[in-house]
Design a protein around this motif. Structure first.
Motif, mmCIF file in Angstrom:
data_model
loop_
_atom_site.group_PDB
_atom_site.id
_atom_site.type_symbol
_atom_site.label_atom_id
_atom_site.label_comp_id
_atom_site.label_asym_id
_atom_site.label_seq_id
_atom_site.Cartn_x
_atom_site.Cartn_y
_atom_site.Cartn_z
ATOM 1 N N VAL A 1 67.698 -61.609 115.238
ATOM 2 C CA VAL A 1 67.588 -60.418 116.079
ATOM 3 C C VAL A 1 66.783 -59.351 115.334
ATOM 4 C CG1 VAL A 1 68.923 -58.480 117.016
ATOM 5 C CG2 VAL A 1 69.609 -60.815 117.517
ATOM 6 N N GLU A 2 67.082 -59.179 114.051
ATOM 7 C CA GLU A 2 66.344 -58.179 113.269
ATOM 8 C C GLU A 2 64.860 -58.494 113.205
ATOM 9 O OE1 GLU A 2 68.033 -57.507 109.398
ATOM 10 O OE2 GLU A 2 69.559 -56.253 110.332
ATOM 11 N N ARG A 3 64.563 -59.772 112.969
ATOM 12 C CA ARG A 3 63.148 -60.167 112.899
ATOM 13 C C ARG A 3 62.461 -59.931 114.233
ATOM 14 N NH1 ARG A 3 64.825 -65.087 110.038
ATOM 15 N NH2 ARG A 3 64.814 -64.488 107.875
ATOM 16 N N ALA A 4 63.155 -60.240 115.327
ATOM 17 C CA ALA A 4 62.573 -60.065 116.657
ATOM 18 C C ALA A 4 62.296 -58.580 116.921
ATOM 19 C CB ALA A 4 63.514 -60.634 117.717
ATOM 20 N N ILE A 5 63.245 -57.732 116.538
ATOM 21 C CA ILE A 5 63.066 -56.285 116.747
ATOM 22 C C ILE A 5 61.856 -55.791 115.949
ATOM 23 C CG2 ILE A 5 64.086 -54.010 116.303
ATOM 24 C CD1 ILE A 5 66.854 -55.297 116.849
ATOM 25 N N GLU A 6 61.824 -56.164 114.669
ATOM 26 C CA GLU A 6 60.704 -55.748 113.801
ATOM 27 C C GLU A 6 59.373 -56.166 114.398
ATOM 28 O OE1 GLU A 6 62.789 -56.075 109.512
ATOM 29 O OE2 GLU A 6 61.239 -57.543 109.975
ATOM 30 N N HIS A 7 59.351 -57.413 114.883
ATOM 31 C CA HIS A 7 58.122 -57.981 115.434
ATOM 32 C C HIS A 7 57.637 -57.142 116.617
ATOM 33 C CE1 HIS A 7 55.372 -61.278 116.626
ATOM 34 N NE2 HIS A 7 55.709 -60.948 117.865
ATOM 35 N N PHE A 8 58.553 -56.797 117.514
ATOM 36 C CA PHE A 8 58.123 -56.044 118.699
ATOM 37 C C PHE A 8 57.701 -54.620 118.330
ATOM 38 C CE2 PHE A 8 58.961 -53.597 122.694
ATOM 39 C CZ PHE A 8 57.834 -54.062 123.344
ATOM 40 N N LEU A 9 58.446 -53.983 117.437
ATOM 41 C CA LEU A 9 58.078 -52.612 117.050
ATOM 42 C C LEU A 9 56.704 -52.607 116.373
ATOM 43 C CD1 LEU A 9 61.499 -51.210 115.756
ATOM 44 C CD2 LEU A 9 60.420 -50.820 117.984
ATOM 45 N N THR A 10 56.416 -53.663 115.612
ATOM 46 C CA THR A 10 55.098 -53.754 114.977
ATOM 47 C C THR A 10 54.009 -53.935 116.030
ATOM 48 O OG1 THR A 10 56.112 -54.742 113.048
ATOM 49 C CG2 THR A 10 53.736 -55.023 113.239
ATOM 50 N N SER A 11 54.300 -54.739 117.049
ATOM 51 C CA SER A 11 53.315 -54.931 118.125
ATOM 52 C C SER A 11 53.012 -53.585 118.798
ATOM 53 C CB SER A 11 53.860 -55.945 119.142
ATOM 54 O OG SER A 11 53.151 -55.875 120.343
ATOM 55 N N VAL A 12 54.058 -52.792 119.035
ATOM 56 C CA VAL A 12 53.859 -51.485 119.690
ATOM 57 C C VAL A 12 53.099 -50.541 118.759
ATOM 58 C CG1 VAL A 12 55.040 -49.439 120.613
ATOM 59 C CG2 VAL A 12 55.890 -51.712 121.179
ATOM 60 N N SER A 13 53.538 -50.456 117.494
ATOM 61 C CA SER A 13 52.927 -49.462 116.599
ATOM 62 C C SER A 13 51.488 -49.830 116.237
ATOM 63 C CB SER A 13 53.763 -49.276 115.330
ATOM 64 O OG SER A 13 53.778 -50.473 114.603
ATOM 65 N N SER A 14 51.190 -51.131 116.187
ATOM 66 C CA SER A 14 49.822 -51.537 115.810
ATOM 67 C C SER A 14 48.928 -51.722 117.032
ATOM 68 C CB SER A 14 49.875 -52.852 115.025
ATOM 69 O OG SER A 14 50.419 -53.856 115.873
ATOM 70 N N ASN A 15 49.523 -51.556 118.220
ATOM 71 C CA ASN A 15 48.775 -51.751 119.476
ATOM 72 C C ASN A 15 48.151 -53.152 119.539
ATOM 73 O OD1 ASN A 15 47.740 -51.118 121.968
ATOM 74 N ND2 ASN A 15 45.900 -50.127 121.161
ATOM 75 N N LYS A 16 48.890 -54.146 119.021
ATOM 76 C CA LYS A 16 48.417 -55.546 119.053
ATOM 77 C C LYS A 16 49.380 -56.385 119.870
ATOM 78 C CE LYS A 16 45.722 -56.286 114.914
ATOM 79 N NZ LYS A 16 46.108 -55.889 113.565
ATOM 80 N N ASP A 17 48.826 -57.230 120.744
ATOM 81 C CA ASP A 17 49.701 -58.076 121.559
ATOM 82 C C ASP A 17 50.431 -59.090 120.688
ATOM 83 O OD1 ASP A 17 49.210 -56.869 123.908
ATOM 84 O OD2 ASP A 17 47.643 -58.267 124.554
ATOM 85 N N SER A 18 51.697 -59.284 121.004
ATOM 86 C CA SER A 18 52.492 -60.296 120.308
ATOM 87 C C SER A 18 52.170 -61.665 120.911
ATOM 88 C CB SER A 18 53.975 -59.981 120.535
ATOM 89 O OG SER A 18 54.744 -61.146 120.420
ATOM 90 N N PRO A 19 52.290 -62.752 120.102
ATOM 91 C CA PRO A 19 52.169 -64.099 120.697
ATOM 92 C C PRO A 19 53.275 -64.354 121.719
ATOM 93 C CG PRO A 19 52.509 -64.220 118.306
ATOM 94 C CD PRO A 19 52.512 -62.763 118.656
ATOM 95 N N LEU A 20 54.285 -63.483 121.751
ATOM 96 C CA LEU A 20 55.389 -63.621 122.708
ATOM 97 C C LEU A 20 55.249 -62.662 123.896
ATOM 98 C CD1 LEU A 20 58.397 -63.870 120.190
ATOM 99 C CD2 LEU A 20 57.095 -65.716 121.229
ATOM 100 N N SER A 21 54.085 -62.006 124.018
ATOM 101 C CA SER A 21 53.905 -61.082 125.149
ATOM 102 C C SER A 21 53.967 -61.866 126.458
ATOM 103 C CB SER A 21 52.554 -60.369 125.045
ATOM 104 O OG SER A 21 51.521 -61.282 125.350
#
Ligand SMILES: NC(=O)c1ccc[n+]([C@@H]2O[C@H](COP(=O)([O-])OP(=O)(O)OC[C@H]3O[C@@H](n4cnc5c(N)ncnc54)[C@H](O)[C@@H]3O)[C@@H](O)[C@H]2O)c1
Length: 376
Positions: free
Chosen positions: A317-337
């Motif tokens: 869960v922590e990794r998933a949260i970090e991953h999404f917040l990074t996608s938002v802050s870096s303005n980069k689409d996640s492979p899970l978008s």
């Protein structure tokens, strides 16, 4: 650091775990919690110690009354589609529990809106993406440790919890289908592992009803996925009954193979072979001393968190949260978008059509199959 204001939906089993973890992130403020059971939600909010957080029963009310950047959706399956679309249409980023949607139309709309509005970030929580064993395995496939993978099997057989207020998991109108309820975890693993070598081109599936615990949609699935390079994947799924958690993996390639059996003793759960290591013998990395400097092999240590580990929920869960917040802050689409992970959903729709009409379904869906998918 920027504070992301979050509207969090659904404070049940998964939601309360995520809310607790999310509220520990310094860059996040939980502005408002949405749950149709506001009494329960208020209790969860209090237990977590969120003093400034408001609780409302509807996303529309939250949007009208509060300012926030992200909508975090952990409500029951059938609400994911509509709630994410409301959020996206109101300019919010969306974290969405799996499945992305329980109707094909909502699934298409999520993809369309996020494709047209590139600034909006999204993520579907296919949580095994973050599992260390799956990551190590993906690196092996990517680095041709097994050569060309010809056959892959990943199962998901696990009796989902339908106790008390989780009875919604039995009904078609709220749960959707068994793929969205859990079997899509196995599909996501297959897709991520094979993505380094090839892409899915068609699906054949059968399904049946066990009639044991009363699932309205079929809980038992056999899904066969054909890939562009001729490789084939099989997924055996059952969300009704199983003795233990079956996440069996079997990978067979031109110069190696891998087996993960979740239902044997820890030191025998993983075995693999590769023509260059230990004279091509099957080795158990948690049991055998393997004499090689190969980094891919060395990443398998007894401390590795396995996909069936008891800690999975908390850590991933922590990794998933970090991953999404990074996608938002870096303005980069996640492979899970919604867009980038759409093949996982498409395989699910294709499997349903295949089972219903007893036919092989091509990917991407033809116009005719898209129309049939809207009627599922
Ligand atoms: N990624 C994973 O590994 C994983 C694991 C478990 C659950 N999930 C997903 O999480 C979601 C929730 O599952 P759960 O087991 O926590 O269920 P749950 O029943 O424990 O919780 C659902 C919560 O949503 C609330 N709710 C119901 N209808 C609502 C609505 N219309 N709007 C807002 N809130 C509403 C309920 O009151 C409850 O608090 C499901 O979609 C499930 O698929 C994902």
């Amino acid at each position: 650091m920027k504070k992301y204001k979050v509207c969090f939906i659904g404070t049940g089993w998964m939601g309360s775990t995520q809310l607790r973890k999310l509220s520990n992130f310094s860059e996040v403020e939980i502005t408002v919690v949405v749950d149709d059971n506001t009494t329960k939600a208020e209790k969860v909010v209090k237990e977590i110690g969120l003093k400034e957080t408001s609780v409302v029963s509807k996303l529309e009310d939250a949007i009208e009354r509060y300012q926030f950047d992200i909508v975090w959706i952990v409500s029951p399956n059938s609400f994911h589609g509509k709630q994410s679309l409301i959020a996206l249409r109101n300019g919010k980023h969306v974290f969405c529990e799996k499945p992305p949607a329980t109707t094909y139309q909502d699934f298409c709309d999520q993809i369309e809106i996020t494709t047209k509005n590139k600034e909006l970030k999204s993520m579907v929580d296919y949580i095994l993406f973050f599992n260390p064993m799956e990551i190590a395995l993906k690196n092996m496939v990517r680095n041709n440790f097994f050569g060309e993978v010809h056959q892959i099997q990943v199962n998901y057989r696990h009796p989902v919890n339908i106790d008390d207020d989780k009875k919604w998991k039995l009904s078609k109108s709220i749960m959707g289908d068994a793929l969205g309820m859990g079997i899509n975890h196995a599909i996501s693993v297959i897709v991520f592992l094979m993505s380094a070598q090839t892409t899915p081109v068609s699906v054949y599936a059968t399904s049946s009803n066990t009639n044991i615990r009363g699932f309205e949609p079929d809980p038992v699935w056999n899904i066969m996925i054909k890939f562009e390079n001729g490789a084939t994947a099989i997924c055996q799924g059952n969300i009704d009954i199983e003795n233990g958690y079956d996440l069996f993996h079997n990978i067979a390639g031109s110069k190696g193979g891998f087996i993960f059996d979740s239902r044997v003793d820890m030191d025998r759960k993983i075995r693999f072979w590769n023509s260059e290591i230990e004279k091509g013998k099957w080795v158990y990395p948690f049991l055998d001393k393997i004499s090689t400097g190969n980094k891919l092999v060395q990443s398998f240590t007894p401390k590795m968190m396995l996909p069936d580990s008891g800690d999975v929920l908390d850590h991933q869960v922590e990794r998933a949260i970090e991953h999404f917040l990074t996608s938002v802050s870096s303005n980069k689409d996640s492979p899970l978008s919604f867009y980038e992970s759409k093949i996982i959903g498409e395989i699910g729709w294709a499997a349903q059509l295949s089972s219903k009409y007893d036919k092989i379904v091509k990917l991407p869906l033809t116009k005719e199959d898209q129309e049939l998918a809207k009627q599922l």
